[in-house]
Design an enzyme around this catalytic site. Structure first.
Site, PDB file in Angstrom:
ATOM      1  N   ASP A 290       0.869  -1.171   0.000  1.00 46.99           N
ATOM      2  CA  ASP A 290       0.000   0.000   0.000  1.00 46.99           C
ATOM      3  C   ASP A 290       0.914   1.233   0.000  1.00 46.99           C
ATOM      4  O   ASP A 290       2.123   1.150   0.228  1.00 46.99           O
ATOM      5  CB  ASP A 290      -0.963  -0.009   1.192  1.00 46.99           C
ATOM      6  CG  ASP A 290      -2.199   0.842   0.899  1.00 46.99           C
ATOM      7  OD1 ASP A 290      -2.111   1.750   0.046  1.00 46.99           O
ATOM      8  OD2 ASP A 290      -3.249   0.621   1.516  1.00 46.99           O
TER       9      ASP A 290
HETATM   10  C1  BGC Z   1      -5.213   2.994   0.030  1.00 44.52           C
HETATM   11  C2  BGC Z   1      -5.289   1.945  -1.060  1.00 44.52           C
HETATM   12  C3  BGC Z   1      -5.232   2.609  -2.410  1.00 44.52           C
HETATM   13  C4  BGC Z   1      -3.973   3.456  -2.497  1.00 44.52           C
HETATM   14  C5  BGC Z   1      -3.813   4.153  -3.827  1.00 44.52           C
HETATM   15  C6  BGC Z   1      -4.060   3.935  -0.173  1.00 44.52           C
HETATM   16  O1  BGC Z   1      -4.058   4.966   0.770  1.00 44.52           O
HETATM   17  O2  BGC Z   1      -5.129   2.348   1.287  1.00 44.52           O
HETATM   18  O3  BGC Z   1      -6.468   1.196  -0.925  1.00 44.52           O
HETATM   19  O4  BGC Z   1      -5.275   1.648  -3.425  1.00 44.52           O
HETATM   20  O5  BGC Z   1      -4.020   4.441  -1.470  1.00 44.52           O
HETATM   21  O6  BGC Z   1      -4.805   5.076  -4.037  1.00 44.52           O
END
Ligand code: BGC
Length: 763
Positions: A290
């Site tokens: 993530d």
């Molecule tokens: C989230 C993810 C997401 C990523 C990109 C993160 O803060 O937890 O679910 O895919 O950002 O947007």
């Protein structure tokens, strides 16, 4: 010898589409052998810096949605193998050009995006889609979302989110399938199939990236990103199954979670990312962290510096780091770690290979560019909007319908009041993860009602109250865009006016809930009450004495206290066609048939409460565990009414005794005993009476959504496979099937009364 020759010739040709290479038929995948050879040829030419470049996915909010100069530069240097948040074809092509024409090895860039519930056509939020209990529909919808994404040059979606959510204070519950592992697994697999199509690289499809591996939904107190402590029992039996289902469905990617799992951050958790994911489940794709989760290993206190964080993540099983371009990214220190002997060449190459192989499978070397004229054609496909409307209709859940106030009788109602802060708010209809540059037109509920019945009845509108501001502004304003400012409103006066309008109308449609930015990431809440002064508005409008239909826009069980409007219909965040779908439901052109994918608590104090719990020492008083309020939820998991009624009878388990390893078959009759056609979801629950470990009081193990005409009876057949009867036991630390007795229930909620039994015994 022949092999050496092949590798050599591939080396010469790598990076550019070879004229001699057999053109790949779009209807079949590239052979594994060809993929491997091509990746090997590339790997042999790459410097350690180019390798670590392939292991990063970058984004830049500066100037969003334009591609920043920094991102472009890094791609052209061959130091960013992947980029997120690019979502128009011309930007995608520009960036791709930088990769395939300017970078030394001409390796195309892989473009990722959060296509969570649509890109241009917005479907209902994932929790709503789960409430449809219709995996086939969900698969089709995500297939359309994939087509829209691919048409603008996106290759990979960070979806589905398959985290089990059992605490509705957690805002990200909206992105998943709810509290149950069986329903969650069905939705996970359906979404992976929808996004990816029959194989990775299928035309018009994208790579699916189930997330957030694993346990994120169990954040302490529902507080986003907080730590997670899950027993092996909880992990294997509840939190991991949807991921396993997604992997079995062929997911090409997995995203590792932010938080710590049992004291070890998920993104440095070798047990999770290697032993479970790859060794036990045979996952073949690549793992991305993530956003910023590799660097945050330092914050978690498991790495001393960037290099140690990179080494820990890579060695745990992470292949790619997601990180903003404004930071160097810890994976940039991998070449130094290699030089210092802290990682091996094999470890580095293995991660790079996984990324390269995915690019090859996606056909990016042959077709790096996208036809810029195509997106408009795909977006204009009327089947997409039609599916968005059907999905919104099929996901709505009717919670209450006194005196059959719904559907509203268009012939007798001469005046309708439309009230509430969400009644005229197209933006809120769409829910979270809708980006400003792709935001389509959605019409509000008020506009839709006006278009439908504005000529035949008097319509009065009041906003009633304002949504309060969040204590902390949404961190996603850069990508989602701010809510437009509104002039001040005297709420006390407007509540009075709204109540008067309700009193003067034959019926009222009152639209309440949470605004789009009150749910989702960094949108946890300590209370389930209606935000702001909505409860006051609700009580004032209900006190008018006229029939009030509450439409709830929410993705958690909101606490309306004991207020009793005539009807409550949860429409979630219904998406692009929400307005039309809601009108169809209100005026009887569609009948609600969705069922709750979570237990509707009475208040936040009950969290977590879920139907599939273990029995307690004193089950007779299970609902009296607090002396000051009932432990009974407001509505059980699986609950939802229809405009018609259904009856269940003749539950028949085919045999009284089965041997371990055999499948159990049962049949049941469901009958539409009401006056109109409608859908019901027949649900099968089991309970293992005794065995090696204690098992939940009920567990969902089958469901079928059926449409029945009035008076029609359908005989349904369900098969419980040995896998359905197995569980992971903490006593033996293994999967097992006990010789034991089972109770089984079938009906249209987790409180279904119709029961039977069977026994598992060696004969
Ligand atoms: C989230 C993810 C997401 C990523 C990109 C993160 O803060 O937890 O679910 O895919 O950002 O947007």
């Amino acid at each position: 010898m022949r092999r050496v020759f092949l590798i050599l010739s591939m080396t010469l040709l790598a990076g550019v589409a070879s004229a001699r290479e057999k053109p790949r038929s779009a209807s079949s995948p590239i052979s594994d052998e060809a993929v491997r050879l091509r990746a090997t040829a590339l790997l042999q030419q790459m410097s350690p810096e180019e390798k670590s470049g392939q292991l990063s996915i970058h984004f830049d909010f500066a100037g969003f949605p334009q591609i920043s100069a920094k991102v472009r530069e890094r791609v052209e240097q061959g130091l960013a193998g992947s980029v997120l948040f690019v979502s128009d074809a011309s930007s995608a092509n520009q960036l791709q050009k930088g990769a395939v024409e300017h970078s030394r090895l001409k390796i195309p860039v892989l473009l990722g995006f959060d296509v969570v519930h649509g890109l241009h056509t917005i479907f209902p939020v994932p929790l709503a889609m789960s409430a449809s209990w219709d995996p086939n529909m969900v698969e089709k919808a995500q297939g359309m979302a994939a087509a829209e994404a691919r048409a603008v040059g996106i290759h990979w979606t960070f979806a589905p989110m398959v985290d089990i959510a059992r605490d509705p204070r957690w805002g990200r519950m909206v992105e998943g399938a709810g509290e149950d592992p069986y329903l969650g697994s069905a939705m996970a697999a359906a979404q992976v199939r929808g996004f990816q199509g029959p194989f990775i690289g299928s035309p018009g499809h994208v790579i699916a990236g189930p997330k957030h591996f694993a346990g994120y939904g169990a954040a302490l107190g529902g507080r986003d990103y907080d730590e997670v402590d899950l027993s092996e029992n909880q992990l294997w039996n509840v939190y991991l199954p949807p991921f396993k289902a997604a992997v079995d469905a062929g997911a090409g990617n997995i995203m590792s979670a932010y938080m710590g799992l049992n004291g070890v951050p998920a993104s440095a958790n070798r047990w999770l990312l290697t032993q479970v994911l790859r060794e036990a489940w045979g996952f073949q794709g690549f793992v991305v962290t993530d956003s910023g989760a590799a660097e945050s290993l330092i914050t978690h206190g498991v790495a001393n510096d960037a290099q140690e964080a990179a080494v820990r993540a890579l060695q745990a099983g992470v292949d790619m780091e997601m990180v903003t371009i404004t930071k160097p990214g810890v994976f940039q220190s991998l070449p130094a770690a290699l030089a210092a002997g802290r990682i091996s060449q094999v470890e580095l190459d293995q991660a790079v290979r996984r990324v390269l192989e995915m690019k090859i499978r996606m056909g990016l070397f042959e077709n790096p560019y996208v036809d810029e004229a195509k997106a408009a054609v795909v977006f204009a496909d009327s089947a997409h909007l039609e599916m968005a409307r059907i999905a919104a209709e099929r996901s709505a859940v009717l919670l209450r319908n006194e005196n059959r106030v719904l559907p509203l009788d268009i012939h007798h109602i001469k005046s309708l009041a439309v009230i509430g802060p969400l009644a005229d708010s197209p933006r809120d209809m769409l829910g979270p993860w809708v980006f400003k540059q792709n935001r389509p037109n959605a019409i509000s509920i008020l506009e839709a009602i006006r278009a439908r019945v504005g000529k035949t009845m008097r319509l009065d509108y009041s906003e009633g109250v304002r949504m309060p501001a969040r204590l902390y502004p949404s961190p996603f304003q850069a990508i989602e865009g701010p809510h437009p400012p509104k002039p001040p409103l005297d709420e006390a006066e407007e509540i009075k006016r709204a109540a008067a309008l309700a009193g003067n109308a034959d019926a009222t449609v009152l639209v309440l809930g949470e605004a789009q930015d009150m749910i989702g990431e960094q949108a946890s809440r300590s209370s389930l009450e209606l935000p702001g002064r909505q409860q006051e508005l609700l009580e004032a409008v209900v006190a008018s004495g006229k029939p009030v239909v509450v439409l709830l826009m929410s993705a958690r069980p909101l606490d309306l206290h004991d207020t009793q409007p005539a009807a409550i219909l949860d429409i979630w965040y219904p998406g692009s066609e929400g307005g039309n779908a809601v009108c169809n439901l209100l005026f009887g052109e569609a009948t609600p048939g969705g069922k709750l994918p979570f237990t509707w608590l009475r208040s936040a104090a009950q969290a977590p409460t879920f139907y599939s719990h273990l029995t307690s020492h004193d089950p007779a008083h299970a609902n009296n565990r607090y002396w000051n309020e009932s432990g009974e939820p407001r509505y059980p998991f699986g609950y939802g009414l229809s405009y018609t009624q259904f009856g269940y009878a003749n539950l028949h388990v085919e045999r009284p005794v089965y041997a371990p390893g055999e499948s159990v078959t049962l049949t049941v009759d469901v009958r539409n005993i009401g006056q109109s056609a409608g859908d019901d979801v027949a649900q099968v629950y089991i309970h293992q009476r005794h065995g090696t470990s204690a098992r939940p009081v009920r567990e969902l193990k089958g469901f079928q959504r059926v449409t029945l005409e009035p008076g029609e009876t359908r005989s349904l057949r369900f098969t419980l496979t040995p896998d359905d009867l197995r569980y992971w036991s903490a006593a033996t630390r293994s999967w097992l099937q006990d010789e034991t007795q089972f109770d089984v229930w079938v009906g249209d909620s987790s409180a279904a009364p119709l029961s039977g039994t069977f026994e598992i015994r060696r004969r």
